[in-house]
Design a protein around this motif. Structure first.
Motif, mmCIF file in Angstrom:
data_model
loop_
_atom_site.group_PDB
_atom_site.id
_atom_site.type_symbol
_atom_site.label_atom_id
_atom_site.label_comp_id
_atom_site.label_asym_id
_atom_site.label_seq_id
_atom_site.Cartn_x
_atom_site.Cartn_y
_atom_site.Cartn_z
ATOM 1 N N VAL A 177 0.986 -1.127 0.003
ATOM 2 C CA VAL A 177 -0.031 0.025 0.022
ATOM 3 C C VAL A 177 0.998 1.335 0.064
ATOM 4 C CG1 VAL A 177 -1.823 1.161 1.063
ATOM 5 C CG2 VAL A 177 -1.923 -0.992 1.225
ATOM 6 N N ARG A 178 0.832 2.063 -0.973
ATOM 7 C CA ARG A 178 1.466 3.359 -0.793
ATOM 8 C C ARG A 178 0.220 4.326 -0.997
ATOM 9 N NH1 ARG A 178 4.575 0.183 -3.724
ATOM 10 N NH2 ARG A 178 6.485 0.038 -3.482
ATOM 11 N N ASP A 214 -5.183 6.455 -9.962
ATOM 12 C CA ASP A 214 -4.729 6.665 -11.504
ATOM 13 C C ASP A 214 -3.127 7.182 -11.275
ATOM 14 O OD1 ASP A 214 -7.104 6.140 -12.065
ATOM 15 O OD2 ASP A 214 -7.837 8.138 -12.684
ATOM 16 N N GLU A 215 -2.733 7.732 -10.371
ATOM 17 C CA GLU A 215 -1.461 8.068 -10.029
ATOM 18 C C GLU A 215 -0.417 7.039 -9.623
ATOM 19 O OE1 GLU A 215 -0.565 11.949 -8.166
ATOM 20 O OE2 GLU A 215 -2.672 12.280 -8.286
ATOM 21 N N GLY A 216 -0.992 5.806 -9.298
ATOM 22 C CA GLY A 216 -0.295 4.666 -8.838
ATOM 23 C C GLY A 216 -0.228 4.417 -7.409
ATOM 24 N N LYS A 296 10.669 5.873 10.171
ATOM 25 C CA LYS A 296 10.765 4.363 9.922
ATOM 26 C C LYS A 296 9.447 3.638 9.367
ATOM 27 C CE LYS A 296 14.823 4.432 12.480
ATOM 28 N NZ LYS A 296 14.542 4.438 13.966
ATOM 29 N N GLU A 297 8.354 4.012 10.105
ATOM 30 C CA GLU A 297 7.222 3.311 9.672
ATOM 31 C C GLU A 297 5.963 4.183 9.372
ATOM 32 O OE1 GLU A 297 6.102 -0.221 11.720
ATOM 33 O OE2 GLU A 297 7.979 -0.010 12.868
ATOM 34 N N ILE A 298 5.069 3.715 8.333
ATOM 35 C CA ILE A 298 3.644 4.283 8.594
ATOM 36 C C ILE A 298 2.724 3.130 8.169
ATOM 37 C CG2 ILE A 298 1.898 5.977 7.347
ATOM 38 C CD1 ILE A 298 4.028 7.221 6.251
ATOM 39 N N PHE A 299 1.709 3.159 9.206
ATOM 40 C CA PHE A 299 0.624 1.950 9.107
ATOM 41 C C PHE A 299 -0.770 2.696 9.426
ATOM 42 C CE2 PHE A 299 2.614 1.296 13.194
ATOM 43 C CZ PHE A 299 1.570 1.283 14.113
ATOM 44 N N GLY A 300 -1.733 1.820 8.711
ATOM 45 C CA GLY A 300 -3.087 2.135 8.843
ATOM 46 C C GLY A 300 -3.437 1.105 9.739
ATOM 47 N N ALA A 301 -4.876 1.437 10.504
ATOM 48 C CA ALA A 301 -5.650 0.599 11.605
ATOM 49 C C ALA A 301 -6.871 0.489 11.287
ATOM 50 C CB ALA A 301 -4.949 1.250 13.000
ATOM 51 N N GLY A 302 -7.298 -0.306 11.360
ATOM 52 C CA GLY A 302 -8.809 -0.414 11.037
ATOM 53 C C GLY A 302 -9.262 -2.008 11.197
ATOM 54 N N THR A 303 -10.763 -2.362 11.454
ATOM 55 C CA THR A 303 -11.226 -3.600 11.706
ATOM 56 C C THR A 303 -10.884 -4.493 10.491
ATOM 57 O OG1 THR A 303 -12.852 -2.573 13.232
ATOM 58 C CG2 THR A 303 -12.976 -4.961 12.111
ATOM 59 N N ALA A 304 -11.162 -3.882 9.072
ATOM 60 C CA ALA A 304 -11.136 -4.765 8.095
ATOM 61 C C ALA A 304 -9.704 -5.111 7.707
ATOM 62 C CB ALA A 304 -11.658 -4.074 6.982
ATOM 63 N N ALA A 305 -8.780 -4.158 7.985
ATOM 64 C CA ALA A 305 -7.386 -4.032 7.594
ATOM 65 C C ALA A 305 -6.430 -4.588 8.686
ATOM 66 C CB ALA A 305 -6.857 -2.800 6.884
ATOM 67 N N VAL A 306 -7.064 -4.439 9.953
ATOM 68 C CA VAL A 306 -6.122 -4.689 11.261
ATOM 69 C C VAL A 306 -5.133 -3.915 11.239
ATOM 70 C CG1 VAL A 306 -5.502 -6.335 12.957
ATOM 71 C CG2 VAL A 306 -6.635 -7.245 11.053
ATOM 72 N N ILE A 307 -3.792 -4.070 11.024
ATOM 73 C CA ILE A 307 -2.773 -3.110 10.935
ATOM 74 C C ILE A 307 -2.190 -3.423 9.429
ATOM 75 C CG2 ILE A 307 -0.549 -2.536 11.712
ATOM 76 C CD1 ILE A 307 -1.325 -3.123 14.474
ATOM 77 N N VAL A 311 3.832 1.170 2.424
ATOM 78 C CA VAL A 311 5.403 1.195 2.310
ATOM 79 C C VAL A 311 5.823 2.517 1.557
ATOM 80 C CG1 VAL A 311 5.103 -1.438 1.838
ATOM 81 C CG2 VAL A 311 4.920 0.073 -0.158
ATOM 82 N N GLY A 312 5.138 3.265 1.072
ATOM 83 C CA GLY A 312 5.489 4.609 0.565
ATOM 84 C C GLY A 312 4.418 5.476 0.213
ATOM 85 N N PHE A 313 4.720 6.849 0.110
ATOM 86 C CA PHE A 313 3.880 7.794 0.158
ATOM 87 C C PHE A 313 4.220 8.871 -0.852
ATOM 88 C CE2 PHE A 313 6.788 9.679 3.375
ATOM 89 C CZ PHE A 313 6.697 11.101 3.197
ATOM 90 N N GLY A 314 3.368 9.864 -1.023
ATOM 91 C CA GLY A 314 3.522 10.838 -1.967
ATOM 92 C C GLY A 314 3.141 12.200 -1.458
ATOM 93 N N TYR A 315 3.559 13.308 -1.872
ATOM 94 C CA TYR A 315 2.919 14.816 -1.407
ATOM 95 C C TYR A 315 3.344 15.442 -2.731
ATOM 96 C CZ TYR A 315 2.062 18.911 1.037
ATOM 97 O OH TYR A 315 1.426 19.965 1.583
ATOM 98 N N LYS A 316 2.167 16.135 -3.265
ATOM 99 C CA LYS A 316 2.401 16.849 -4.476
ATOM 100 C C LYS A 316 3.123 16.079 -5.534
ATOM 101 C CE LYS A 316 1.642 21.185 -1.970
ATOM 102 N NZ LYS A 316 2.249 22.337 -1.375
ATOM 103 N N ASP A 317 4.363 16.457 -5.975
ATOM 104 C CA ASP A 317 5.086 15.694 -7.111
ATOM 105 C C ASP A 317 6.102 14.878 -6.730
ATOM 106 O OD1 ASP A 317 3.577 16.721 -9.083
ATOM 107 O OD2 ASP A 317 4.821 18.553 -9.261
ATOM 108 N N GLN A 318 6.077 14.774 -5.386
ATOM 109 C CA GLN A 318 7.437 13.995 -4.781
ATOM 110 C C GLN A 318 6.842 12.687 -4.181
ATOM 111 O OE1 GLN A 318 9.683 16.846 -2.299
ATOM 112 N NE2 GLN A 318 11.481 15.368 -2.831
ATOM 113 N N LYS A 319 7.892 11.555 -4.162
ATOM 114 C CA LYS A 319 7.219 10.409 -3.827
ATOM 115 C C LYS A 319 8.335 9.708 -2.845
ATOM 116 C CE LYS A 319 4.568 8.982 -7.249
ATOM 117 N NZ LYS A 319 4.128 7.965 -8.499
ATOM 118 N N TRP A 320 7.988 9.096 -1.753
ATOM 119 C CA TRP A 320 9.012 8.483 -0.750
ATOM 120 C C TRP A 320 8.801 7.174 -0.570
ATOM 121 C CZ3 TRP A 320 7.198 13.251 -0.304
ATOM 122 C CH2 TRP A 320 7.980 14.501 -0.339
#
Ligand code: COI
Length: 356
Positions: A177-178, A214-216, A296-307, A311-320
């Motif tokens: 998940v990005r 659409d942006e991946g 070091k980490e980003i993670f989402g938390a919810g019942t369906a996904a648990v934790i 693995v990566g994120f983007g902001y405006k035109d940059q990606k990490w």
């Protein structure tokens, strides 16, 4: 639950079970439903006719208010089977409380606790075979309540239906998940109903999420509506950031769902001596941490996904991209919580609830 209540739940069994047609090793999330469902109607100011019936389509008037004004709220819960074939729910009272908090915000009448637990218990007992053993297997439970009164006047309905349907589940996200940090669209605003599990909260996310896809990316991280400077939720999940060795997550309030997995993670992190700081998290500080190697980490938390690790994120035109850690907090905390859910560990919090 009183014996009296048991006798008020009518049960109609399905003539045939669909279970043999289901490939339990290849389940896409939320596509297959069990043989039965629970339903109850709100008519003339009270909840009446609670019953468990074969899973089936509903008949509603085309003018039913839910179609026109989206007066609907829902919940997400899970049931687990342990090694001794006992069935467990995780913090179910929190789900009931939250659906009633959501209902209140959408002018829907609250649902009674005794009918909820008795209806859910009878339903799970009938569909027990759908709950498979083993880590990762569960039965996703979807309570939902919606306006059924016919007529297109824009006012609260005076009739509602409360349903519980169930779907055998494995993981929610299939791959990595990005996420895109959103800086234009918003999920919620002060004074709005971002804290409620209202159907419309999710519908409003679909278009911006499609643009991100659409942006991946797979999902969007929502930022606050007024400044877009603070990170709030990730897609359908609460979100945690690990900078150095501390976990950061936004406080809940009017804009952010009071996630049951989120609060379990906070409690569990404390138990595991992982420092947690619940405070507004700035986009800028996360980008700075990504640039200087302390994110070091980003993670989402919810019942369906648990934790779910991000693995990566983007902001405006940059990606990490995030580093691959050997023992990420996300795995340690997930294991500790799922051990409680599957009755493999002590439950000092009283989170587990046996269905019997
Ligand atoms: C859950 O995690 O239970 C949710 O409600 C998210 C849902 C949209 C699948």
């Amino acid at each position: 639950m009183s014996d009296n209540m048991t006798s008020t739940i009518k049960i109609e069994k399905a003539a045939n079970s669909k279970i043999n047609k289901v490939d339990f090793n290849n389940l896409a999330f939320g596509h297959v439903f069990t043989d039965h469902m629970f339903e109850c109607d709100f008519i003339n100011g009270e909840w009446v006719n609670p019953q468990v019936v074969p899973y089936q389509p509903l008949t509603l008037d085309p003018s039913a208010k839910v179609f026109h004004y989206g007066q609907a709220v829902f919940e997400g819960m899970k049931a687990y089977r342990d090694d001794e074939d006992k069935i467990w729910l995780f913090r179910p009272e929190d789900n009931l409380n939250r659906i009633n908090i959501s209902s209140k915000r959408l002018a829907i009448p609250e649902f009674p606790k005794d009918i909820f637990f008795e209806g859910l218990t009878q339903l799970l007992k009938l569909d027990e075979a759908w709950i498979k053993k083993g880590y990762g297997n569960s039965l996703y439970i979807r309570p939902v309540v919606f306006a059924t009164e016919s007529g297109v006047s824009a006012s609260p309905s005076n009739r509602y239906k409360f349903l519980i349907i169930c779907s055998p589940a494995q993981s929610y996200y299939g791959g990595e998940v990005r996420v895109k940090i959103e800086n234009h669209y918003s999920r919620s605003a002060d004074g709005g109903f971002g804290y409620a599990k209202a159907a419309g909260n999710y519908a409003g996310q679909f278009y911006p999420t499609k643009l991100a896809q659409d942006e991946g990316y797979q999902q969007v991280i929502w930022t606050d509506a007024s400044t877009h400077k603070y990170l709030e939720e990730a897609g359908t999940m609460n979100v945690f950031f690990r900078i150095n060795d501390t976990l950061y997550t936004a406080p809940t309030g009017e804009r952010i769902l009071d996630g049951i997995t989120r609060k379990s993670i906070i409690a569990m992190a404390e138990e595991l001596s992982i420092p947690v700081d619940v405070r507004p998290v700035r986009v800028e500080e996360v980008i700075e941490a990504a640039n200087n190697g302390t994110l070091k980490e980003i993670f989402g938390a919810g019942t369906a996904a648990v934790i779910n690790p991000i693995v990566g994120f983007g902001y405006k035109d940059q990606k990490w991209e995030l580093p691959k850690l050997e023992n990420p907090y996300s795995s340690t905390i997930k294991k500790a919580i799922t051990d409680i859910q599957y009755n493999k560990a002590k439950d000092p919090y009283g989170w587990r609830y046996e269905v019997k």
